[in-house]
Write a protein that holds these residues in place. Structure first.
Motif, PDB file in Angstrom:
ATOM      1  N   LYS A 459       0.831  -1.300  -0.094  1.00  0.00           N
ATOM      2  CA  LYS A 459       0.240   0.053  -0.095  1.00  0.00           C
ATOM      3  C   LYS A 459       0.937   1.301  -0.096  1.00  0.00           C
ATOM      4  N   CYS A 460       1.882   1.426   0.715  1.00  0.00           N
ATOM      5  CA  CYS A 460       2.942   2.501   0.751  1.00  0.00           C
ATOM      6  C   CYS A 460       3.733   2.477  -0.653  1.00  0.00           C
ATOM      7  N   MET A 461       3.612   1.474  -1.250  1.00  0.00           N
ATOM      8  CA  MET A 461       4.429   1.674  -2.538  1.00  0.00           C
ATOM      9  C   MET A 461       3.509   2.476  -3.501  1.00  0.00           C
ATOM     10  N   LEU A 462       2.391   1.918  -3.451  1.00  0.00           N
ATOM     11  CA  LEU A 462       1.372   2.341  -4.416  1.00  0.00           C
ATOM     12  C   LEU A 462       1.115   3.896  -4.179  1.00  0.00           C
ATOM     13  N   ALA A 463       0.756   4.083  -3.056  1.00  0.00           N
ATOM     14  CA  ALA A 463       0.615   5.491  -2.657  1.00  0.00           C
ATOM     15  C   ALA A 463       1.640   6.394  -2.951  1.00  0.00           C
ATOM     16  N   ASP A 464       2.909   5.927  -2.771  1.00  0.00           N
ATOM     17  CA  ASP A 464       3.856   6.911  -3.151  1.00  0.00           C
ATOM     18  C   ASP A 464       4.130   7.013  -4.782  1.00  0.00           C
ATOM     19  N   PHE A 465       3.548   5.844  -5.388  1.00  0.00           N
ATOM     20  CA  PHE A 465       3.765   6.224  -6.856  1.00  0.00           C
ATOM     21  C   PHE A 465       2.709   7.052  -7.302  1.00  0.00           C
ATOM     22  N   LEU A 466       1.556   6.532  -6.627  1.00  0.00           N
ATOM     23  CA  LEU A 466       0.485   7.752  -7.266  1.00  0.00           C
ATOM     24  C   LEU A 466       0.599   9.107  -6.728  1.00  0.00           C
ATOM     25  N   GLN A 467       0.994   9.273  -5.822  1.00  0.00           N
ATOM     26  CA  GLN A 467       1.356  10.834  -5.473  1.00  0.00           C
ATOM     27  C   GLN A 467       2.455  11.405  -6.450  1.00  0.00           C
ATOM     28  N   PHE A 468       3.600  10.695  -6.773  1.00  0.00           N
ATOM     29  CA  PHE A 468       4.843  11.283  -7.714  1.00  0.00           C
ATOM     30  C   PHE A 468       4.112  11.257  -9.033  1.00  0.00           C
ATOM     31  N   LEU A 469       3.104  10.141  -9.523  1.00  0.00           N
ATOM     32  CA  LEU A 469       2.389  10.289 -10.889  1.00  0.00           C
ATOM     33  C   LEU A 469       1.843  11.613 -11.108  1.00  0.00           C
ATOM     34  N   LEU A 470       0.880  12.095 -10.097  1.00  0.00           N
ATOM     35  CA  LEU A 470      -0.014  13.272 -10.041  1.00  0.00           C
ATOM     36  C   LEU A 470       0.886  14.314 -10.050  1.00  0.00           C
ATOM     37  N   LEU A 471       1.933  14.251  -9.318  1.00  0.00           N
ATOM     38  CA  LEU A 471       2.827  15.596  -9.468  1.00  0.00           C
ATOM     39  C   LEU A 471       3.449  15.872 -10.655  1.00  0.00           C
ATOM     40  N   TYR A 484      10.355   4.505 -12.344  1.00  0.00           N
ATOM     41  CA  TYR A 484      10.128   4.673 -10.971  1.00  0.00           C
ATOM     42  C   TYR A 484      10.445   3.342 -10.215  1.00  0.00           C
ATOM     43  N   PHE A 485       9.993   2.681 -10.677  1.00  0.00           N
ATOM     44  CA  PHE A 485       9.967   1.012 -10.278  1.00  0.00           C
ATOM     45  C   PHE A 485      11.535   0.518 -10.380  1.00  0.00           C
ATOM     46  N   SER A 486      12.165   1.034 -11.274  1.00  0.00           N
ATOM     47  CA  SER A 486      13.567   0.347 -11.665  1.00  0.00           C
ATOM     48  C   SER A 486      14.417   0.724 -10.251  1.00  0.00           C
ATOM     49  N   SER A 487      14.266   1.962  -9.506  1.00  0.00           N
ATOM     50  CA  SER A 487      14.977   2.011  -8.406  1.00  0.00           C
ATOM     51  C   SER A 487      15.165   1.028  -7.361  1.00  0.00           C
ATOM     52  N   PHE A 488      13.778   0.195  -7.327  1.00  0.00           N
ATOM     53  CA  PHE A 488      13.972  -0.795  -6.419  1.00  0.00           C
ATOM     54  C   PHE A 488      14.401  -1.963  -6.820  1.00  0.00           C
ATOM     55  N   SER A 489      15.070  -2.112  -8.046  1.00  0.00           N
ATOM     56  CA  SER A 489      15.816  -3.185  -8.515  1.00  0.00           C
ATOM     57  C   SER A 489      17.065  -3.601  -7.975  1.00  0.00           C
ATOM     58  N   ALA A 490      17.422  -4.721  -7.942  1.00  0.00           N
ATOM     59  CA  ALA A 490      18.904  -5.103  -7.114  1.00  0.00           C
ATOM     60  C   ALA A 490      20.005  -4.783  -8.184  1.00  0.00           C
ATOM     61  N   PHE A 491      19.671  -4.609  -9.573  1.00  0.00           N
ATOM     62  CA  PHE A 491      20.703  -4.286 -10.621  1.00  0.00           C
ATOM     63  C   PHE A 491      20.664  -2.788 -11.049  1.00  0.00           C
ATOM     64  N   HIS A 492      19.891  -1.962 -10.388  1.00  0.00           N
ATOM     65  CA  HIS A 492      19.827  -0.640 -10.582  1.00  0.00           C
ATOM     66  C   HIS A 492      21.198   0.015 -10.311  1.00  0.00           C
ATOM     67  N   LYS A 493      21.756   0.989 -11.113  1.00  0.00           N
ATOM     68  CA  LYS A 493      22.817   1.733 -10.925  1.00  0.00           C
ATOM     69  C   LYS A 493      22.464   3.069 -10.212  1.00  0.00           C
ATOM     70  N   GLU A 494      23.095   3.394  -8.988  1.00  0.00           N
ATOM     71  CA  GLU A 494      22.678   4.745  -8.624  1.00  0.00           C
ATOM     72  C   GLU A 494      23.338   5.950  -9.547  1.00  0.00           C
TER      73      GLU A 494
END
Length: 510
Positions: A459-471, A484-494
């Motif tokens: 629920k927290c992830m979905l709420a954060d995504f919807l808020q960022f999407l509306l902004l 947005y969700f690629s930042s949660f991946s283990a292979f994502h580079k900072e």
């Protein structure tokens, strides 16, 4: 005294005056004797061998040289007499009137007087030499004539190799007409017993045919075994082969043996099909002696070839078809592994007692026409489904028979598949399908609700995504969600926070 008395007579008859010139008739014999003695002394001085062997001496006189005493003819002094009178061969012989001393001794040498013609095979030096021995040459000529007259042994010339036999076009066409359906109906086992003419069982004969694989290729395995004892002498034959769908022999092992008391006889034959032809290897062992031979045949020479293993399969197909075409000539090996022709003859149907039942069988005769020996024939009887009921070699007292009637195998008839008409389906009107739909819906809802309750972070992830999407309100929602969700991946580079908002997204096609 006249001047002719003081004149010396010439040395030779051809020089000066004649021996009788200027002399009376009574003095002729004495003058001839004097001339003969003088000529003899001159001839001996010129040729020392002339005193022992004269060119005019005959062959018979040469063989009796030195026997008897020399005697002169009182009428013609100086001429030799026959050897019977004891004439010595050492006495010189004066030439006759009108003849030269070089007069030939045979008709073949007769030429003009005073000239000698050389014979064939004689060099000019031998002809001119005074030491030439005419009698020796006559002996050599006689020996050569005798050798030529003797019967010469005939020259043995090896006959040219006979051409290999060929199969008939009808036989090749029959092999090509065999289908997989024909072969599928021949996959079974026959078991027969070997019976003598007195009814005594001597052994067994088993044939087994089934599909298999050979070097990754689907083929047919044929195995036949015949073992028993004849007059208490163990003997047997076994065949193991792989056959293609067109009855071509890929590999064959043939083993025959007879075990006697003193020694045994074993024959082993191996035939393989290579890329360029067939290779046949045979080993024959008699006691402790072993003989091996290897033969090779091209693929063209072996077209229409039917081995002993292929023959068992071919007979079953003919029996099932109930058809043995005429004028079919195949190729086979005889007992000495010589390529020969083989034919099949339809002997027609007949009745045969099998166990307690009398059945109608089809008899087929196979004959191998060997060029090295007499033809060999086998007669086989089959049931309509191809089961072998009897087998006998023509002229042999041994018979192989089927003791028990097998189950007749018939071709499987496939029933047509049922055809069902397509009917329209309305699940909302069907009470059973409608209640299944309701039950399935309720089960999915309960499952989803349970999952969300056990994962509150969702629920927290979905709420954060919807808020960022509306902004941001991006035009491409899918690409925005992927970034947005690629930042949660283990292979994502900072990445650095100092980024431009116009940078190309890796999730968006250029």
């Amino acid at each position: 005294m006249s001047t002719s008395e003081n004149q010396e007579p010439p040395l030779h008859p051809g020089e000066g005056a004649s021996p009788t010139e200027g002399a009376s008739l009574g003095e002729v014999p004495s003058l001839r004797a004097e001339l003969s003695s003088e000529e003899t002394s001159l001839e001996e001085a010129r040729n020392p061998r002339a005193a022992t062997f004269s060119p005019e001496t005959s062959l018979i006189e040469a063989t009796v040289s030195g026997e008897g005493e020399s005697r002169k003819d009182p009428t013609f002094p100086g001429e030799p007499t026959s050897p019977r009178e004891g004439k010595s061969l050492t006495e010189p012989t004066p030439p006759r009137e009108g003849k030269s001393l070089t007069e030939p001794t045979s008709l073949g040498d007769a030429t003009s007087p005073g000239k000698e013609t050389p014979r064939e095979g004689t060099s000019p030096e031998e002809t001119k030499s005074p030491e030439l021995n005419t009698s020796d040459k006559q002996l050599i000529n006689l020996d050569q004539q005798k050798e030529l007259a003797l019967p010469q042994p005939p020259v043995q010339v090896s006959p040219p190799p006979l051409p290999l036999p060929t199969a008939s076009p009808e036989a090749i066409s029959f092999l090509a007409s065999i289908t997989l359906e024909d072969l599928a109906l021949t996959y079974f086992t026959d078991s027969l017993v070997t019976i003598s003419d007195t009814g005594k069982e001597l052994g067994e004969f088993i044939i087994s045919i089934h599909p298999t694989f050979y070097k990754g290729t689907q083929c047919i395995s044929v195995a036949a075994n015949s073992h028993g004892a004849i007059d208490d002498i163990p003997c047997g034959t076994s065949i193991s082969a792989h056959i293609s769908s067109k009855l071509e022999t890929m590999e064959l092992h043939h083993h025959e043996y007879i075990k006697l008391k003193d020694h045994s006889l074993v024959k082993k034959t191996l035939m393989k099909k290579e890329q360029d032809g067939y290779v046949l290897t045979r080993h024959v062992t008699m006691g402790e002696n072993m003989k091996s031979e290897t033969l090779s045949f091209s693929l063209t020479d072996m077209e229409g070839f039917v081995s002993e293993a292929s023959n068992l399969l071919l007979l079953r197909i003919m029996a099932r078809r109930n058809n043995v075409p005429d004028n079919m000539v195949f190729l086979s090996f005889d007992t000495e592994m010589q390529l020969s022709t083989s034919t099949y003859l339809n002997l027609g149907p007949r009745m045969l007692m099998i166990g307690k039942s009398e059945c109608e069988v089809l008899s087929i005769q196979r004959t191998i026409h060997s060029e090295a020996s007499c033809p060999m024939s086998w007669q086989c009887s089959f049931l309509p489904d191809g089961h072998l009921t009897s087998r006998v070699q023509v002229g042999s007292p041994i018979t192989m028979r089927l003791k028990q009637l097998p189950q007749i195998r018939e071709a499987d008839v496939e029933e047509p598949k049922p055809v069902f008409e397509k009917k329209p389906l309305n699940w909302e009107e069907d009470m059973q399908l409608y209640f299944k739909f309701i039950d399935r819906t309720e089960a999915l809802k309960a499952d989803y609700s349970s999952y969300i309750r056990h994962h509150p972070e969702l629920k927290c992830m979905l709420a954060d995504f919807l808020q960022f999407l509306l902004l941001r309100k991006p035009q491409d929602v899918v690409t925005f969600a992927a970034e947005y969700f690629s930042s949660f991946s283990a292979f994502h580079k900072e990445q650095t926070p100092f980024l431009t908002s116009n940078k190309t997204s890796p999730f968006k096609e250029p």
